[in-house]
Scaffold this motif. Structure first.
Motif, short mmCIF file in Angstrom:
data_model
loop_
_atom_site.label_atom_id
_atom_site.label_comp_id
_atom_site.label_asym_id
_atom_site.label_seq_id
_atom_site.Cartn_x
_atom_site.Cartn_y
_atom_site.Cartn_z
N SER A 166 -12.99 -0.89 4.91
CA SER A 166 -12.60 -0.71 6.31
C SER A 166 -11.26 0.01 6.38
O SER A 166 -10.41 -0.18 5.51
CB SER A 166 -12.49 -2.07 6.99
OG SER A 166 -13.72 -2.75 6.94
N PHE A 167 -11.10 0.83 7.41
CA PHE A 167 -9.85 1.60 7.50
C PHE A 167 -9.56 2.02 8.93
O PHE A 167 -10.44 1.98 9.80
CB PHE A 167 -9.90 2.82 6.58
CG PHE A 167 -10.93 3.85 6.96
CD1 PHE A 167 -10.62 4.91 7.79
CD2 PHE A 167 -12.23 3.75 6.49
CE1 PHE A 167 -11.58 5.85 8.14
CE2 PHE A 167 -13.21 4.68 6.84
CZ PHE A 167 -12.88 5.74 7.66
N HIS A 168 -8.33 2.45 9.14
CA HIS A 168 -7.90 2.97 10.44
C HIS A 168 -7.83 4.49 10.36
O HIS A 168 -7.46 5.05 9.33
CB HIS A 168 -6.51 2.45 10.80
CG HIS A 168 -6.43 0.96 10.86
ND1 HIS A 168 -6.85 0.24 11.94
CD2 HIS A 168 -5.99 0.05 9.95
CE1 HIS A 168 -6.66 -1.06 11.71
NE2 HIS A 168 -6.15 -1.20 10.51
N ARG B 262 -2.82 -11.29 3.88
CA ARG B 262 -2.66 -9.98 4.52
C ARG B 262 -2.68 -8.81 3.55
O ARG B 262 -2.48 -7.67 3.95
CB ARG B 262 -1.39 -9.97 5.37
CG ARG B 262 -0.09 -10.07 4.64
CD ARG B 262 1.01 -10.29 5.66
NE ARG B 262 2.32 -10.15 5.04
CZ ARG B 262 2.93 -8.98 4.89
NH1 ARG B 262 2.35 -7.88 5.30
NH2 ARG B 262 4.12 -8.92 4.32
N ILE B 263 -2.94 -9.09 2.30
CA ILE B 263 -3.11 -8.00 1.33
C ILE B 263 -4.60 -7.70 1.22
O ILE B 263 -5.38 -8.56 0.80
CB ILE B 263 -2.57 -8.39 -0.06
CG1 ILE B 263 -1.15 -8.96 0.05
CG2 ILE B 263 -2.62 -7.20 -1.01
CD1 ILE B 263 -0.13 -8.03 0.63
N PRO B 264 -5.04 -6.51 1.56
CA PRO B 264 -6.48 -6.21 1.51
C PRO B 264 -7.02 -6.29 0.09
O PRO B 264 -6.30 -6.03 -0.88
CB PRO B 264 -6.56 -4.78 2.04
CG PRO B 264 -5.25 -4.47 2.64
CD PRO B 264 -4.24 -5.36 1.99
N PHE C 98 -11.10 2.28 14.46
CA PHE C 98 -11.12 1.30 13.36
C PHE C 98 -12.55 1.27 12.82
O PHE C 98 -13.47 0.88 13.50
CB PHE C 98 -10.71 -0.08 13.85
CG PHE C 98 -10.81 -1.14 12.77
CD1 PHE C 98 -10.11 -0.99 11.57
CD2 PHE C 98 -11.61 -2.26 12.93
CE1 PHE C 98 -10.22 -1.93 10.57
CE2 PHE C 98 -11.72 -3.22 11.92
CZ PHE C 98 -11.02 -3.05 10.74
N ILE D 59 -6.08 -6.94 8.73
CA ILE D 59 -6.43 -5.78 9.55
C ILE D 59 -5.31 -4.74 9.59
O ILE D 59 -5.52 -3.55 9.41
CB ILE D 59 -6.79 -6.23 10.99
CG1 ILE D 59 -8.09 -7.06 10.98
CG2 ILE D 59 -6.94 -5.02 11.93
CD1 ILE D 59 -9.32 -6.31 10.53
N GLU D 60 -4.10 -5.20 9.80
CA GLU D 60 -3.01 -4.22 9.95
C GLU D 60 -2.59 -3.60 8.62
O GLU D 60 -1.84 -2.62 8.59
CB GLU D 60 -1.80 -4.87 10.63
CG GLU D 60 -1.15 -5.97 9.85
CD GLU D 60 0.08 -6.52 10.58
OE1 GLU D 60 0.99 -5.73 10.86
OE2 GLU D 60 0.10 -7.72 10.87
N SER D 61 -3.07 -4.18 7.52
CA SER D 61 -2.67 -3.64 6.21
C SER D 61 -3.74 -2.74 5.59
O SER D 61 -3.57 -2.25 4.48
CB SER D 61 -2.39 -4.79 5.25
OG SER D 61 -1.41 -5.63 5.77
N LEU D 62 -4.83 -2.54 6.31
CA LEU D 62 -5.90 -1.72 5.74
C LEU D 62 -5.46 -0.25 5.66
O LEU D 62 -4.55 0.16 6.39
CB LEU D 62 -7.17 -1.85 6.59
CG LEU D 62 -7.87 -3.21 6.44
CD1 LEU D 62 -8.90 -3.42 7.54
CD2 LEU D 62 -8.53 -3.32 5.06
N PRO D 63 -6.10 0.52 4.80
CA PRO D 63 -5.70 1.93 4.66
C PRO D 63 -5.79 2.68 5.99
O PRO D 63 -6.56 2.31 6.87
CB PRO D 63 -6.72 2.49 3.67
CG PRO D 63 -7.25 1.30 2.94
CD PRO D 63 -7.19 0.16 3.90
#
Lengths: 564, 257
Positions: B149-151, B141-143, B127, A162-166
């Motif tokens: 999905s994105f922030h 932790r590597i997408p 989010f 989650i924290e590594s998403l774009p």
């Protein structure tokens, strides 16, 4: 020899790179002895340059955010070579564009478009670097994860990731849509009331049509005008100011849409919103694919403020060449008038789409520069004197873009039918003469004409126009000013201007040969004409063009159509 | 007086109303634990049968459920304003979720402002999640390189160098904002008019309020969780309908350097 190579390599190779080579080449060392010698040579270490103060600041910052684990997962070559990730990124990875962390992005070198408050600017070994860190806090991540209790789809990309998403910033339109939205309005000197959207600034009928329109708008209205060029950039059309047909654009404000927008310029949504923000009272879309897509998609909203006009000059030959006249009218006619330069296209559009409710189909004949009476008379007198010699060598004139749709195969067949006569052709060449069968001894290429109005065509016996389809070809209008007999393919809007007293019309036949024979017959007719017949013909042509295409007639039409 | 009225707006969300309602419930409970008085209401605009059944079954904790028939999101929100007892009002869309601190932090930020400021508050981040990312899933932790999905981070109009012209070209804030009730009373949402090609009620509302001097600010450490659908989202519908935002007649971009 090996020593010489090693000496040179000493100057280039870094310790880390050497280690990489050794690891990568180790399976081959026993099979290729020279490699073993090469790699066991005692290379000198590259002298390590002391870091400048700026470099130290940058390195200290990067040390805090650099993600070693991420870098090694993403870069298996670095992992295999056993290299130190941060050093590799600083010395190689950064210039190679390798990501340093999923939670940070950087731009190395050109840092245009990094003026927002999120970017931090540094320098590394003399080159600018901008870095932006994902501001996602652990408190926010915890709140996102908490919601997975209600819907696991939130974690579809992976709970660990989650924290590594774009990440994107609302105000960074360059990253989001590849459009520099702030630059668009900054580039405008005023809010225009009339906007012309055209794709290129080059020589062409559509470009001339737009230029004439702009000139007349500026003459009869004080409304500020903006010309939006959607495909050309300032660089790709460099020198357009030297094209006389585009003279009217010189005094206008030109907005090169690609230049101000950036790579996302072709999104109709952005152009629509721009036009909507400006709310001009007139929008003319002239052969611009982007403009047409914008009108098709957003014409309803735009037409609440503006009268929209989309130009269509032809439907092509059964849609061959995918002209916009074949593919867009039904998409825009609810919101925009179809503006055309010739009655044949107007009739065709009415037949096909006339029942669509909307502003309708309007005809604005093109404007042509008329020659003064004395020059015309002088040209005609010369021609009549020439005509007294019936045994002279016949030379025919052909002026157009040299490409298949202009009937170059017909021209070729015609030249073969009349080998004792010559055909002088002018115009920009598209493709080759060979492909278009124009490599004949009696076809002479004269290049591209700079100014047709001033050219001297008095020694030619007639102007031959073989085009397969047209809107309203300007060249025929221009030729009428040269007191030269016109032998015209019966295409496009020519019949709307000329009748049979002013030109010899030739219908296209089923085959190229038959069409060429028909043209040859028309040329025979011209050869047989007496001086008085020629005089009547060229005067009729000139008068018919004056009546329909003079500046006065054009201005009157513009006032009426655009309500100015 | 009640501190906050929270409205959740439904029309035909179907099963997606279940997580939305649960998320709202958590939101309200967290706010109440923090000492705030909260009124929880649902506005159901032409609801379909399934959505109605879900709200009936799982929404018994709500203070009220209003059934409306506007067929318009903006008009539905407008209708909720006079019925609200809260000093502050926030609207939630019936298919999203919200970080549980949203009400607490937005309220805290709002009451710290001078009485005459009355800014409109937006979450710091959104989010956006795609269910189809289960097909592009990562177990570390590597997408996955194709994960969608994105922030998305909001920026307040009080941010240095904020260029409000950009609001003509893109909506900069999501619809689920938090503001004093006087803001909603003064600035009503305009209905979508598909026959004119104009609408996008929250975008038009953002433009109108900002140009009238109301600041749009972000509330730190808050997040809204937005469901992205392959088809059928409001944004996709607006694009398909070629909608442009209603613009007040007197509002134009500032041009020139």
């Amino acid at each position: 020899m090996l020593m010489q190579i090693n000496h040179k390599v000493n100057l280039l190779i870094s310790n880390a790179t050497l280690r990489y080579f050794k690891n990568a080449l180790s399976p081959f060392l026993n099979r290729i002895p020279v490699l073993k010698s090469f790699l066991s040579y005692p290379f000198k270490k590259l002298p390590t340059k002391a870091l400048s103060e700026e470099d130290k600041i940058f390195k200290t910052f990067v040390e805090k955010i650099f993600d070693h684990e991420f870098y090694l997962i993403c870069n298996s070559d670095v992992k295999k070579a056993g290299l130190e990730p941060l050093e590799h990124w600083l010395n190689y990875g950064m210039t190679e564009g390798r990501a340093m962390s999923a939670r940070a992005e950087y731009i190395h070198g050109s840092t245009d478009h990094t003026n927002g408050p999120d970017w931090q600017h540094f320098s590394w070994k003399g080159s600018p670097v901008a870095i932006r860190v994902n501001p996602l806090s652990q408190r926010v991540i915890a709140q996102i994860l908490e919601q997975a209790e209600f819907d696991l789809g939130i974690l579809a990309a992976g709970a660990e990731t989650i924290e590594s998403l774009p990440f994107y910033f609302a105000t960074d339109s360059v990253a989001r849509s590849h459009v520099d939205m702030s630059a668009i309005f900054k580039s405008l000197p005023f809010i225009p009331s009339i906007i012309i959207v055209t794709p290129f600034l080059c020589t062409g009928g559509a470009e001339k049509y737009a230029a004439d329109l702009v000139q007349t708008f500026s003459q009869i209205s004080s409304d500020p005008i903006l010309v939006i060029v959607t495909e050309d950039t300032a660089q790709t059309c460099q020198g357009w100011q030297s094209l006389s047909i585009l003279d009217p654009f010189k005094d206008q404000n030109i907005l090169f849409w690609r230049d101000v927008c950036g790579p996302g310029y072709a999104n109709p949504c952005i152009l629509a919103r721009f036009l909507h923000a400006i709310r001009p009272r007139i929008i003319v879309i002239n052969n611009s694919r982007l403009g047409l897509d914008t009108t098709a998609g957003y014409g309803l909203g735009l037409s609440q403020y503006a009268k929209i006009f989309c130009t269509f000059f032809s439907v092509g030959l059964n849609g061959l060449g995918a002209p916009y006249g074949a593919r867009y009218p039904h998409k825009i006619l609810q919101y925009s008038a179809a503006l055309t330069d010739n009655p044949r296209m107007a009739d065709r559009l009415r037949d096909m789409w006339g029942d669509i409710p909307g502003p309708g189909i309007v005809e604005l004949p093109a404007k042509t520069q008329l020659i003064d009476e004395s020059t015309f008379r002088a040209r005609m007198c010369f021609r009549l004197a020439l005509n007294t010699d019936k045994n002279r060598h016949r030379q025919w004139l052909w002026v157009s873009r040299i490409e298949p749709f202009k009937g170059t195969k017909i021209l070729s067949a015609l030249a073969r039918l009349r080998p004792s006569e010559s055909f002088k052709i002018f115009g920009p060449l598209q493709g080759s003469f060979e492909d278009q069968d124009l490599n004949l001894p009696n076809i002479l290429y004269g290049g591209v004409l700079g100014n047709i109005a001033l050219a001297d065509f008095r020694n030619h016996d007639g102007f031959v126009f073989t085009s397969l389809f047209e809107g309203m070809p300007n060249i025929a209008l221009e030729m009428s000013q040269h007191a030269i007999p016109l032998i015209l393919a019966d295409v496009g809007g020519l019949r709307g201007t000329f009748d049979d007293t002013a030109a010899k019309f030739v219908m296209h036949k089923d085959t190229i040969t038959d069409t060429a024979i028909a043209f040859s017959g028309a040329l025979d007719n011209v050869c047989r004409m007496q001086g008085a017949d020629i005089e009547r013909m060229v005067i009729a042509a000139r008068d018919q063009v004056s009546a329909r295409h003079s500046a006065q007639a054009y201005k009157k039409n513009v006032r009426k159509i655009f309500d100015l | 007086m009640i501190d906050i009225t929270v409205y959740i707006v439904f029309h035909s969300e179907g099963v997606l109303a279940i997580p939305a309602l649960s998320s709202m419930h958590r939101l309200v409970e967290v706010a109440k634990i923090a000492g705030l008085s909260v009124e929880s209401k649902a506005l159901m605009d032409n609801p379909d049968t399934q959505t109605s059944a879900i709200i009936e079954k799982r929404g018994n904790w709500l203070d009220s459920v209003e059934i409306l028939s506007y067929g318009d999101l903006g008009l539905t929100r407008n209708a909720g304003v006079p019925l609200a007892k809260g000093t502050y009002i926030t609207f939630l869309d019936g298919d999203d979720l919200w970080g549980s601190q949203w009400l607490v932090l937005a309220h805290a930020a709002a009451i710290q402002e001078p009485a005459n400021a009355k800014s409109i508050w937006h979450p710091e981040s959104l989010f956006y999640f795609y269910y189809d990312d289960f097909d592009r899933h990562s177990i570390n932790r590597i997408p996955h390189s194709h994960a969608k999905s994105f922030h998305f981070f909001h920026k307040g109009s009080d941010t240095p160098n904020f260029d409000r012209n950009v609001l003509f070209l893109d909506n900069l804030w999501s619809a689920n904002c938090f503001a004093h009730r006087e803001i909603y009373e003064k600035y009503t949402y305009k209905a979508v008019d598909k026959s004119l090609g104009l609408g996008i009620e929250d975008w038009a509302w953002n433009i109108k309020t900002l140009w009238d001097g109301v600041e749009h600010k972000v509330c730190h450490d808050t997040v809204h969780i937005i469901r992205q659908k392959d088809t059928g989202s409001l944004g996709q519908s607006n694009t398909a309908n070629g909608l442009l935002p209603h613009l007040p007649d007197n509002i134009f971009p500032v041009v020139g350097k």
